[in-house]
Scaffold this motif. Structure first.
Motif, mmCIF file in Angstrom:
data_model
loop_
_atom_site.group_PDB
_atom_site.id
_atom_site.type_symbol
_atom_site.label_atom_id
_atom_site.label_comp_id
_atom_site.label_asym_id
_atom_site.label_seq_id
_atom_site.Cartn_x
_atom_site.Cartn_y
_atom_site.Cartn_z
ATOM 1 N N LEU A 87 -8.443 7.416 10.379
ATOM 2 C CA LEU A 87 -8.615 7.151 8.954
ATOM 3 C C LEU A 87 -10.095 6.941 8.675
ATOM 4 N N TRP A 88 -10.638 7.778 7.778
ATOM 5 C CA TRP A 88 -12.019 7.680 7.356
ATOM 6 C C TRP A 88 -12.065 7.283 5.886
ATOM 7 N N VAL A 89 -13.003 6.426 5.521
ATOM 8 C CA VAL A 89 -13.161 6.000 4.127
ATOM 9 C C VAL A 89 -14.587 6.280 3.671
ATOM 10 N N MET A 90 -14.731 6.635 2.402
ATOM 11 C CA MET A 90 -16.050 6.887 1.814
ATOM 12 C C MET A 90 -16.551 5.588 1.193
ATOM 13 N N GLU A 131 -7.966 0.717 -0.688
ATOM 14 C CA GLU A 131 -8.808 -0.410 -1.091
ATOM 15 C C GLU A 131 -9.984 0.032 -1.964
ATOM 16 N N GLY A 132 -9.677 0.895 -2.933
ATOM 17 C CA GLY A 132 -10.673 1.318 -3.897
ATOM 18 C C GLY A 132 -11.643 2.370 -3.414
ATOM 19 N N CYS A 133 -11.396 2.925 -2.235
ATOM 20 C CA CYS A 133 -12.279 3.960 -1.687
ATOM 21 C C CYS A 133 -11.493 5.242 -1.428
ATOM 22 N N LEU A 134 -12.178 6.371 -1.589
ATOM 23 C CA LEU A 134 -11.588 7.646 -1.206
ATOM 24 C C LEU A 134 -11.391 7.643 0.310
ATOM 25 N N SER A 135 -10.217 8.049 0.775
ATOM 26 C CA SER A 135 -9.931 8.023 2.215
ATOM 27 C C SER A 135 -9.296 9.343 2.638
#
Length: 409
Positions: free
Chosen positions: A275-278, A260-264
């Motif tokens: 799952l971690w997202v920036m 969804e448009g984020c580095l994960s």
């Protein structure tokens, strides 16, 4: 008043505003309505506005691709439709293809495992494409194999869009160990506007690079050490680093991708996958845990459907499951056909054109667009003297894949 006359009676700005918010499937079919609508849809401003709306509301235009052997497929509806192939122009001798990545609905496919060629194509109009070759001479010009009998090279490709220069770019990186067992790394970059390869100097941070995706105008890679995420700014053509989540618990990095448009990053603690997202690009403290996945295998989170309120996961790159975060239930997604499925990818469809080579006229007449409408045969021009070369490439073809998540899912 007839329905067609009623639609035509609306002011153009109102019609354009409505059409920009329509799903891609509806827009492609509307091109058959009249010439004014065709001209509107091909207008660059309309294409950009529709793309921005699609990126904000991705579910209506989400496309799923997967490969099986040297073929690519799409599925129209996960609940009822069998996979269907669409042809691509590749040589009959090709034994390997891979989806490098996608950007703005344009997909980059690599053909060949070592001496590669690349195909850029938008699946909404597969008769228009661009083929880019990469010569082995770039690799071996400074490598003396006779002094290194154990020579082994690893390669990786990346693909993205430089929004500041309005240019699509391909990055090719290879690494090897010399006689003294020290790692050597070289790279090349291809700019579509320039139409040629030029030299890159990647950082010497290890071998076995893997491409993760594009965020914030930067390509991202990881190596076998998994100490840091390597970034490459497509505009400045400079290398950088992005740190992994800084948490107390020990963890193993299993997968780095874009969600969804984020580095994960998918990490494995002593029990679960997380799952971690920036949330803010480049800010280490913005890493946020989004999911705890009770799945022992390595998986990639492809998509979240607000309609069914479930996550679509690719497990070991070979099977699909729906995951319900509320009750932690897992539902297998079955795909018809005896296919050796590999490498699921999610793409946001668009109207962005690839105005370069076109397939032969007799082939384009046989092929329909992905959404049932006729392909636009007039969106690109053939280069002089290239027709015979293209006809040879089109003797055998591969296939690729898409899925639109509808309300019935």
């Amino acid at each position: 008043m007839a329905s067609n006359d009623l639609l035509l009676s609306f002011p153009n700005d109102i019609v354009h505003n409505i059409m920009e918010k329509l799903p891609l499937k509806s827009i492609v079919r509307s091109k058959l309505f009249n010439k004014e609508w065709q001209n509107c849809i091909r207008n660059s401003d309309f294409v950009q506005h529709h793309l921005k709306h699609s990126l904000k509301n991705s579910e209506n235009n989400a496309l799923l691709f997967f490969k099986s052997g040297t073929s690519l497929y799409f599925v129209d509806d996960l609940s009822i439709s069998p996979p269907r192939p669409i042809n691509l122009p590749i040589p009959s001798t090709s034994q390997y293809i891979s989806i490098v990545g996608s950007c703005n609905g344009v997909i980059c496919i690599e053909v060949g495992s070592f001496s590669k060629s690349y195909i850029l194509i938008n699946p909404t109009n597969p008769t228009v494409f661009e083929t880019i070759d990469f010569s082995l001479s770039h690799i071996f010009c400074n490598v003396k194999l006779k002094h290194n009998p154990n020579f082994f090279v690893t390669i990786v490709s990346g693909f993205g869009y430089d929004d500041k220069n309005d240019d699509y770019k391909i990055v090719y990186i290879w690494s090897w160990k010399n006689d003294k067992n020290s790692v050597k790394i070289r790279g090349m970059i291809y700019c579509l506007k320039l139409g040629k390869w030029k030299t890159l100097h990647p950082p010497n941070v290890g071998t076995s690079w893997n491409y993760c995706g594009i965020v914030n105008n930067c390509l991202h890679f990881v190596t076998e050490s998994n100490n840091v995420i390597i970034s490459f700014d497509l505009h400045e053509e400079k290398w950088g680093e992005v740190n992994f989540p800084d948490i107390k618990a020990k963890y193993e990095v299993k997968e780095v991708s874009i969600f969804e448009g984020c580095l994960s990053v998918l990490i494995k603690t002593w029990i679960y996958h997380e799952l971690w997202v920036m949330k803010q690009y480049g800010i280490t403290k913005s890493w946020t845990r989004l999911l705890i996945l009770p799945i022992p295998e390595t998986c990639r989170v492809l998509f979240y459907s607000t309609r069914v309120q479930k996550y679509l996961l690719s497990v070991n790159c070979r099977r699909l499951v729906w995951y319900n975060e509320v009750d932690e239930s897992i539902e297998e997604v079955k795909i018809d056909g005896k296919l050796d499925i590999d490498d699921f990818r999610m793409v946001i469809g668009s109207l962005v054109p690839i105005q370069f080579k076109m397939l032969d006229h007799h082939l384009s007449r046989e092929r329909k667009g992905l959404f049932g409408g006729q392909d636009d045969g007039d969106t690109g021009e053939c280069r002089e003297g290239s027709k015979q070369r293209r006809s040879k490439k089109c003797r055998t073809k591969t296939q690729y894949a898409r899925v639109i998540f509808r309300k019935e899912l």
